[in-house]
Design an enzyme around this catalytic site. Structure first.
Site, PDB file in Angstrom:
ATOM      1  N   ASP A  94       0.861  -1.195   0.000  1.00 30.46           N
ATOM      2  CA  ASP A  94       0.000   0.000   0.000  1.00 30.46           C
ATOM      3  C   ASP A  94       0.893   1.239   0.000  1.00 30.46           C
ATOM      4  O   ASP A  94       2.059   1.172   0.388  1.00 30.46           O
ATOM      5  CB  ASP A  94      -0.929   0.011   1.220  1.00 30.46           C
ATOM      6  CG  ASP A  94      -0.159   0.147   2.527  1.00 30.46           C
ATOM      7  OD1 ASP A  94       0.791  -0.637   2.748  1.00 30.46           O
ATOM      8  OD2 ASP A  94      -0.479   1.054   3.321  1.00 30.46           O
ATOM      9  N   GLU A 157       0.142  -0.783   5.715  1.00 38.21           N
ATOM     10  CA  GLU A 157       1.163  -0.203   6.599  1.00 38.21           C
ATOM     11  C   GLU A 157       0.953   1.296   6.749  1.00 38.21           C
ATOM     12  O   GLU A 157       1.039   1.852   7.839  1.00 38.21           O
ATOM     13  CB  GLU A 157       2.562  -0.488   6.036  1.00 38.21           C
ATOM     14  CG  GLU A 157       3.688  -0.275   7.046  1.00 38.21           C
ATOM     15  CD  GLU A 157       4.251   1.144   7.077  1.00 38.21           C
ATOM     16  OE1 GLU A 157       5.034   1.441   7.971  1.00 38.21           O
ATOM     17  OE2 GLU A 157       3.885   1.959   6.219  1.00 38.21           O
TER      18      GLU A 157
HETATM   19  N1  BES Z   1       8.658   3.732   4.940  1.00 35.06           N
HETATM   20  C1  BES Z   1       8.084   4.487   6.013  1.00 35.06           C
HETATM   21  C2  BES Z   1       9.042   4.597   7.183  1.00 35.06           C
HETATM   22  C3  BES Z   1      10.068   5.632   6.876  1.00 35.06           C
HETATM   23  C4  BES Z   1       9.886   6.922   7.344  1.00 35.06           C
HETATM   24  C5  BES Z   1      11.179   5.358   6.115  1.00 35.06           C
HETATM   25  C6  BES Z   1      10.792   7.900   7.054  1.00 35.06           C
HETATM   26  C7  BES Z   1      12.076   6.345   5.803  1.00 35.06           C
HETATM   27  C8  BES Z   1      11.894   7.613   6.269  1.00 35.06           C
HETATM   28  C9  BES Z   1       6.797   3.838   6.447  1.00 35.06           C
HETATM   29  O1  BES Z   1       6.092   3.310   5.364  1.00 35.06           O
HETATM   30  C10 BES Z   1       5.895   4.892   7.045  1.00 35.06           C
HETATM   31  O2  BES Z   1       5.756   5.947   6.505  1.00 35.06           O
HETATM   32  N2  BES Z   1       5.262   4.571   8.154  1.00 35.06           N
HETATM   33  C11 BES Z   1       4.252   5.370   8.722  1.00 35.06           C
HETATM   34  C12 BES Z   1       3.646   4.537   9.809  1.00 35.06           C
HETATM   35  C13 BES Z   1       2.358   5.024  10.364  1.00 35.06           C
HETATM   36  C14 BES Z   1       1.280   5.165   9.342  1.00 35.06           C
HETATM   37  C15 BES Z   1       1.902   4.116  11.471  1.00 35.06           C
HETATM   38  C16 BES Z   1       4.793   6.684   9.261  1.00 35.06           C
HETATM   39  O3  BES Z   1       5.888   6.711   9.844  1.00 35.06           O
HETATM   40  O4  BES Z   1       4.108   7.697   9.092  1.00 35.06           O
HETATM   41 MN    MN Z   2       7.093   2.455   3.924  1.00 36.47          MN
END
Ligand code: BES
Ligand code: MN
Length: 456
Positions: A94, A157
């Protein structure tokens, strides 16, 4: 042993083509979006895994805490050769909503475009590149995988993984592994790989304020009668102190690794305007990785242009709190609610609702399995060893997985680089660096296969 570097080179063109096929599917799991696209992307991921030689491929769903069916995940499994370990490869299919297409330099965010060695489009990096890194490693080995592999590609996710715990519990035996590779983080720079060893958690809170039973004339009543929107602004202003640190009592803050982030680098990568100051105190990596944040993401209130001269009766904000490693999303939510109740001005009525949160995590990246991973990365980057970095973002799956499989080694690897602009307009993937990511993953499986029982 076949030459993995040339095996990866040989599969990269097809990996690129299939990455583009995935990006063309707008698989947004958020409420209000057409979830048939998420179903289609799960189908395509399943097909790619079958074609890569995985004998057992399933599309699975589970009910979330809300009681609703979650979005489909894909699980593929191939048992290990005798004596070899099993490696679980995680990514998510997603993506974040694309936002306003006008903000993109291409007509359609879901039609990938290559410019200057980068592939632009929503999901090109986060996290469809993660899926394709796993597929690239599988394709490089064909029928000769040296380890058992389980691939787990989640479908919600970005929407908070509401059904993830149920999915993990229901498929516990299928998902058990010695090593898990989470290809969903960011490398420190082009040419400098990282292992992410700490991640922040998250809790999103809706703050609703009511002061009146309806909007009324602001000239007639203003001055004596409080409006909800001003009350909300005053309440939100209490979330930070004058230095810009989060002022909510009871949230954890810790220290970050010794690595330094150059202020100028952070300014340019984030696009801060000249003269705008950093907020908070402490080293920049601590502000980014190991201290809590409070950010107002959106407000429900009349738009500035359309608004009448009226005192608003009700106003609502969505506030996102990032939680430091060591914190816990449930206790943080309590601390936040108690801060809001203590600070709400003027006797206004306050309603606080919390979204499903995610816990932070800390990974003790020591021991033979991490050494094997580091060696793979150093090989793929021509001798440049990976550095340990933190992540300000969240991957809630990790803490859930750590609780369920405490003995597994968790490798959080980068597919993004600092210019990938995930979640924003013009998200992109650095294609040459991506080839290294794929090579590193293939090498990692080879190194993992060499670990014997006593070293894993
Ligand atoms: N891939 C990201 C995590 C990430 C953040 C990697 C910054 C590299 C730099 C992940 O998919 C993400 O964005 N996670 C969400 C989680 C939330 C919806 C619970 C986030 O951190 O906003
Ligand atoms: Mn991600």
């Amino acid at each position: 042993m076949t030459d993995l570097r040339s095996a990866i080179e040989a599969v990269m063109p097809s990996v690129r083509t299939d990455l583009e096929r995935l990006v063309r599917i707008p698989s947004v799991a958020f409420d209000g979006f057409d979830h048939s696209h998420v179903a289609r992307s799960a189908e395509l991921v399943a097909q790619l895994l079958r074609d890569a030689g995985m004998p057992d491929v399933r599309i699975v769903t589970a009910k979330g805490e809300s009681g609703q069916d979650g979005q489909p995940a894909v699980i593929a499994h191939k048992p290990p050769p005798p004596g070899a370990p099993t490696v679980l490869l995680y990514a998510h299919h997603d993506v974040q909503p694309a936002g306003n297409p006008q903000d993109w330099d291409q007509d359609d965010p879901f039609t990938p475009v290559e410019r200057n060695g980068r592939l632009y489009g929503r999901g090109c990096a986060d996290d469809k590149a993660g899926i394709m890194a796993h597929i690239a490693a599988l394709r490089a080995y064909g029928d000769d995988l040296p380890v058992g592999v389980t691939v787990f590609v989640e479908g919600e996710e970005e929407f908070g993984s509401d059904s993830l715990e149920a999915l993990l519990t229901e498929n516990r035996e299928l998902l058990a592994a010695d090593i898990i590779v989470i290809a969903d983080s960011v490398n420190w720079g082009i040419g400098q790989p990282s292992l992410t060893t700490s991640l922040r958690g998250i809790v999103n809170v809706y703050v609703e304020i009511a002061t009146l039973n309806q909007a009324v004339h602001s000239g007639m009543f203003g001055g004596a009668v409080p409006d909800a929107l001003t009350a909300l602004c005053r309440l939100l202003a209490t979330l930070h102190d004058d230095e810009g640190d989060v002022a909510v009592d009871g949230l954890v803050r810790t220290n970050a690794s010794p690595i330094e982030m150059e202020p100028q680098r952070l300014r340019s990568e984030s696009g801060m305007l000249d003269g705008v100051e950093f907020i908070g105190t402490g080293r920049l990596v601590e502000r980014l990785w190991t201290k809590p944040t409070a950010t107002v993401l959106g407000i429900d209130a009349p738009g500035a242009r359309e608004s009448a001269n009226a005192l608003q009766a009700v106003a609502r904000a969505k506030v996102s709190f990032r939680l430091a490693p060591g914190d816990d999303h449930e206790s943080a939510a309590k601390a936040i609610e108690s801060h809001l109740r203590t600070h709400v001005p003027w006797g206004a009525k306050l309603t606080v609702t919390t979204d499903h949160g995610g816990n932070p995590s800390v990974i003790d990246a020591t021991g033979p399995r991490y050494d094997a991973a580091r060696a793979a990365f150093a090989d793929a980057w021509d001798g440049v060893a990976p550095i340990d970095t933190g992540l300000g973002g969240a991957i809630p799956f990790i803490s859930t997985f750590q609780e369920m499989f405490p003995a597994a080694a968790i490798l959080v690897t980068g597919v993004e680089d600092p210019d990938s602009r995930a979640h924003g307009p013009n998200e992109s993937l650095h294609l040459a660096e991506f080839a290294r990511v794929c090579h590193a993953e293939a090498l990692l499986l080879r190194n993992a296969a060499k670990l014997n029982d006593s070293t894993r």
